[in-house]
Design an enzyme around this catalytic site. Structure first.
Site, mmCIF file in Angstrom:
data_model
loop_
_atom_site.group_PDB
_atom_site.id
_atom_site.type_symbol
_atom_site.label_atom_id
_atom_site.label_comp_id
_atom_site.label_asym_id
_atom_site.label_seq_id
_atom_site.Cartn_x
_atom_site.Cartn_y
_atom_site.Cartn_z
ATOM 1 N N SER A 21 0.841 -1.197 0.000
ATOM 2 C CA SER A 21 0.000 0.000 0.000
ATOM 3 C C SER A 21 0.877 1.248 0.000
ATOM 4 O O SER A 21 2.060 1.179 -0.360
ATOM 5 C CB SER A 21 -0.936 -0.033 1.216
ATOM 6 O OG SER A 21 -1.925 0.966 1.115
ATOM 7 N N ASN A 22 0.335 2.392 0.392
ATOM 8 C CA ASN A 22 1.110 3.632 0.437
ATOM 9 C C ASN A 22 0.609 4.509 1.589
ATOM 10 O O ASN A 22 -0.346 4.157 2.272
ATOM 11 C CB ASN A 22 1.027 4.360 -0.911
ATOM 12 C CG ASN A 22 -0.409 4.670 -1.274
ATOM 13 O OD1 ASN A 22 -1.062 5.477 -0.631
ATOM 14 N ND2 ASN A 22 -0.926 3.995 -2.292
ATOM 15 N N ARG A 23 1.253 5.673 1.762
ATOM 16 C CA ARG A 23 0.997 6.499 2.954
ATOM 17 C C ARG A 23 -0.208 7.425 2.835
ATOM 18 O O ARG A 23 -0.453 8.245 3.721
ATOM 19 C CB ARG A 23 2.238 7.341 3.255
ATOM 20 C CG ARG A 23 3.347 6.535 3.909
ATOM 21 C CD ARG A 23 4.619 7.360 4.007
ATOM 22 N NE ARG A 23 4.368 8.716 4.457
ATOM 23 C CZ ARG A 23 5.066 9.790 4.073
ATOM 24 N NH1 ARG A 23 6.045 9.661 3.217
ATOM 25 N NH2 ARG A 23 4.768 10.987 4.550
#
Ligand code: C5P
Length: 218
Positions: A21-23
């Protein structure tokens, strides 16, 4: 006007307990949904797992993966006047998803990733009935990369922000953006809260969408 806003990250499963995923926090997209709703527009917010609560007044569609987001956008887009693609879609997903939790190993191993489908690029390119607003989070060559995405992803405008700064952009309550238009013009909104940027963006988008609607009916 009818807005569809996508927000937050997507999650791409590795196994039943792990994902890529990502931030992205979802804050920018949620602020846009809230501002559009406050301005009297009907809003569908399609969101991955975000860290903020959905605004009142918006229809909420929850998604996890980029494939679910792709399908939700294609279902909602034909009914809308404006599509704001603020979601931070994973660019890659694991080639296979393990059905059982993968065992820890003592040796290095490589995870094979394959590109996800580009949702913006999959939208109709001609005779489109809705305005498309893309986002570009860049760590370098902001203008060059944003202009490239504007053309290649066939957006009507692209909102670019520099995510290399620690005090704005990803996860932060503040942002600084430059909007690039197909006409070659651009407009910078200096560092301020995402809520204020969202209100400004909704005003700009509404004006542009009204112009397009007038052109169509005129
Ligand atoms: O290429 P990049 O991910 O930087 O492009 C950002 C823009 O493209 C955002 O508007 C994002 O929502 C959209 N996007 C997409 N499908 C993907 C990746 C990004 O629609 N697979």
């Amino acid at each position: 006007m009818r807005f569809v806003v996508t927000a937050g990250p997507t999650r791409e499963a590795i196994d039943p307990v792990r994902f890529v995923s990502n931030r992205s926090s979802g804050k920018m997209g949620y602020a846009i949904a809230e501002a559009a709703s406050a301005a009297g527009h009907s809003v569908t917010l399609i969101s991955g797992p975000a860290t903020v609560a959905p605004p009142d007044g918006a229809e909420f569609v929850s998604i996890i993966t980029s494939d679910e987001l792709h399908d939700a956008v294609h279902r909602a887009a034909p009914e809308c006047d404006v599509l704001v693609m603020c979601a931070a879609v994973s660019d890659y997903k694991p080639a296979t998803v393990a059905l059982q939790k993968m065992k820890k190993r003592k040796t290095p191993f490589a995870l094979e990733l394959v590109p996800t489908r580009d949702i913006l690029a999959s939208l109709p390119k001609v005779n489109r009935e809705f305005l498309v607003v893309g986002f570009a989070a860049e760590t370098h060559d902001l203008e060059l990369n944003a202009q490239k995405k504007l053309r290649e992803k066939n957006c009507d405008m692209i909102v670019a922000n520099d995510v290399s700064k620690t005090d704005s952009g990803l996860e932060s309550d503040e942002n600084e953006v430059t909007i690039f238009f197909r006409s070659g013009e651009s407009k910078t909104i200096s560092r301020t809260s995402k809520k204020i940027i969202a209100r400004e963006l909704v005003k700009i988008i509404s004006k542009m969408s009204e112009k397009c609607l007038t052109k169509k009916s005129g």
